[in-house]
Enzyme design. Sequence first.
Site, PDB file in Angstrom:
ATOM      1  N   TYR A  13      -1.040  -0.357  -9.158  1.00 26.13           N
ATOM      2  CA  TYR A  13      -0.906   1.064  -8.824  1.00 26.13           C
ATOM      3  C   TYR A  13       0.302   1.288  -7.934  1.00 26.13           C
ATOM      4  O   TYR A  13       0.793   0.373  -7.270  1.00 26.13           O
ATOM      5  CB  TYR A  13      -2.180   1.573  -8.128  1.00 26.13           C
ATOM      6  CG  TYR A  13      -2.407   0.994  -6.752  1.00 26.13           C
ATOM      7  CD1 TYR A  13      -1.910   1.628  -5.607  1.00 26.13           C
ATOM      8  CD2 TYR A  13      -3.122  -0.187  -6.576  1.00 26.13           C
ATOM      9  CE1 TYR A  13      -2.114   1.093  -4.344  1.00 26.13           C
ATOM     10  CE2 TYR A  13      -3.326  -0.735  -5.316  1.00 26.13           C
ATOM     11  CZ  TYR A  13      -2.821  -0.087  -4.204  1.00 26.13           C
ATOM     12  OH  TYR A  13      -3.009  -0.616  -2.945  1.00 26.13           O
ATOM     13  N   CYS A  14       0.790   2.535  -7.941  1.00 25.75           N
ATOM     14  CA  CYS A  14       1.885   2.948  -7.055  1.00 25.75           C
ATOM     15  C   CYS A  14       1.706   4.442  -6.767  1.00 25.75           C
ATOM     16  O   CYS A  14       0.696   5.031  -7.153  1.00 25.75           O
ATOM     17  CB  CYS A  14       3.248   2.641  -7.666  1.00 25.75           C
ATOM     18  SG  CYS A  14       3.515   3.393  -9.280  1.00 25.75           S
ATOM     19  N   THR A  15       2.659   5.061  -6.105  1.00 29.52           N
ATOM     20  CA  THR A  15       2.488   6.445  -5.633  1.00 29.52           C
ATOM     21  C   THR A  15       2.239   7.441  -6.761  1.00 29.52           C
ATOM     22  O   THR A  15       1.239   8.154  -6.774  1.00 29.52           O
ATOM     23  CB  THR A  15       3.723   6.894  -4.821  1.00 29.52           C
ATOM     24  OG1 THR A  15       4.018   5.907  -3.844  1.00 29.52           O
ATOM     25  CG2 THR A  15       3.467   8.229  -4.137  1.00 29.52           C
TER      26      THR A  15
END
Length: 319
Positions: A180-182
Amino acid sequence: MATTKPYRVLLYYMYTTIENPEEFAEQHLEFCKSLELKGRILVATEGINGTCSGTVEQTEKYVEAMNNDPRFAGIVFKIDEADEHAFKKMHVRPRSELVTLRLEDDINPKEITGKYLEPKDFYEAMKQEDTVIIDARNDYEFDLGHFKGAIKPDIESFRELPDWIRENKETLEGKKILTYCTGGIRCEKFSGWLVREGYEDVSQLHGGIVTYGKDPEVQGELWDGQCYVFDERIAVPVNQKEHVIVGKDHFTGEPCERYVNCANPECNKKILCSEESEAKHLRACSHECRVHPRNRYIVQHELTEEQVAATLEKIEAGK
């Protein structure tokens, strides 16, 4: 949805072909300025990645224009309400790549990427056995907030992630990998790279942390802390059910969610610290930065040599 705040912050990206990024960036900057938007947009032959802010009317005009451009058909905007602009200026910059991975053989997410999981599916997947959750962001982003049980790769920037994966291959092999990331853009490439490396079960959080926090069903559950964002807000809440502070003051170790940049302009490291710690340590992450001749905190507060010396003496004495 009732409108409660006068401004909007748009977060978006799209992997799509842009023939001449330099020319596009120049024209797009003029267009954004004509709408009086402020923000930071990156453009490359592989697509666009942006965050910008403006009034409801200004941002609606921007969204409409983007949707009417065939190159950006289907683009998804993540929208936050705001009391004011989230940026000071408007920048549109051409880049060689949208996210700095610097692979010898680049990944095209339109051809290879991990499975997309919507927030509810990602939530369920995080609770399964043999699952490894990898945070694909920078260290300072992780320190402010992350999913429970997520691994913090020992890296300082995104481009170091592939080497870290190779070094930890034995730990990851045979596991279900969640990443996951922003907003999702980094995972599009990173998960694709993992698939190309031979990992068979690779999934990514579709729309990133920002989408997860807004999902009416999961409501940000299993997230601790806040989400770091690259604008004047610095942090946004994610978990709507409970707020657990995971950030720690650089100096005291106390719970803290306030980021500042080290006052030494040659360092500029992001550090979590309270206002009290900031004053006590001259907003510097180390002794070297405190005594740096261009320490911005000393200049900003017009501290005399005597005042600085007294502060350094107190630190030395452990007061």
